[in-house]
Scaffold this active site. Structure first.
Site: not given
Ligand code: A2P
Length: 277
Positions: A44, A49, A74, A109, A142, A165, A194, A235, A240
């Site tokens: 995505d 971005y 977008k 967007h 979105s 979205q 997250l 991430s 992660r």
């Molecule tokens: P990082 O890029 O260092 O992994 P969202 O998807 O809600 O926007 O959240 C993204 C944020 O969550 C980023 O700051 C990312 O940091 C962090 N993040 C992604 N996956 C995990 C994970 N499994 N555990 C902890 N933090 C995570």
């Protein structure tokens, strides 16, 4: 990977996606390659971005075939005229999908930020055109609220939009717009599933995570999947990235779902309250 059909189209969307907001250049390319290796088949991106080119380069480099990956971008704003807006969409398609290529999904967007109905109409007509030409396999929106989607009926040839979205996580569940989308066969996808990492230490969430021997992030992604949101976790870290895709070997039970449902704080829980009712 499991997919959800997009109403009125010939395509379908993988139920788990990968977000690339704030990843640029080499870091973005590496993250996309790591995601493809970890099994994601849905990326995505967005004009905003400024990494469509990087996503495109990673897709080119990856051994995974283009047709096996679902690519979203977008459009951010009017180009100044209908022709320039259409050209802006084509430019994005070529950056991410390659010369003569296509995207799987093209979204407007944001409904507002200075834009009125005329702009939304111009943007939607540009997306309808790339859809008719087969250069976007599906089109959507979105951050749209019910009134914005309803308004589109006044000018849209393609209605409903195939996807909306929006920000979605346990603390911001946007129940009204989600229900509206369900009622109108619009697939909902979830950005910031997250909650940008803000609530990973929440005691309720940690308790559920311990019960399943999973991380809080995995619980949030699994929860989104079971809500039939299409989560787009983000991430830049290969470990992660892998962890977040490892959510298909367990399930939350009804009680877990209810517990997490109870975390909703409405607009107060939004990270981007300007886009939430
Ligand atoms: P990082 O890029 O260092 O992994 P969202 O998807 O809600 O926007 O959240 C993204 C944020 O969550 C980023 O700051 C990312 O940091 C962090 N993040 C992604 N996956 C995990 C994970 N499994 N555990 C902890 N933090 C995570």
């Amino acid at each position: 990977q499991d997919r959800t059909p997009l109403n009125q189209t010939t395509t379908s969307i993988p139920k788990l996606g990968f977000g690339v907001y704030q990843l640029y250049g080499q870091a973005c390319q590496k993250a996309v390659l790591a995601a493809l290796e970890a099994g994601y088949r849905h990326i995505d991106s967005a004009q905003l971005y400024r990494n469509e080119v990087d996503v495109g380069a990673a897709i080119q480099e990856s051994p995974v075939k283009r047709e096996d990956v679902f690519l979203t971008t977008k459009i951010r704003q009017s180009g100044g005229s209908p022709e320039k807006t259409y050209q802006s969409a084509i430019d994005s398609i070529e950056k991410i999908g390659g010369k003569g290529g296509y995207v799987d999904l093209f979204l407007i967007h944001i409904p507002s930020t200075g834009a009125g109905k005329e702009t939304r109409e111009e943007l939607w007509k540009a997306l309808e055109k790339v859809y008719e030409e087969g250069r976007a396999k599906a089109i959507g929106v979105s951050n749209f609220r019910p009134q914005h989607v309803d308004e589109m009926k006044e000018f849209a040839k393609v209605w409903p939009p195939h996807v909306n979205q929006i920000e979605l996580h346990p603390w911001c569940q946007q129940r009204e717009i989600v229900q509206y989308c369900r009622d109108n066969n619009i697939v909902v996808s979830a950005y910031s599933p997250l909650s940008c990492g803000d609530h990973l230490n929440d005691p309720t969430l940690v308790t559920v995570a311990k019960k399943h021997n999973k991380t809080p992030a995995q619980i949030l992604i699994r929860y989104a999947l079971q809500k039939d949101w299409v989560p787009l976790p983000k991430s830049g870290n290969p470990e992660r990235i892998k962890q977040n895709a490892n959510v298909f070997d367990f399930a939350l039970d009804e009680e877990d779902m209810k517990t997490v449902d109870g975390l909703d704080r409405g607009k107060a829980g939004a990270l981007f309250p300007a886009n939430v009712k």
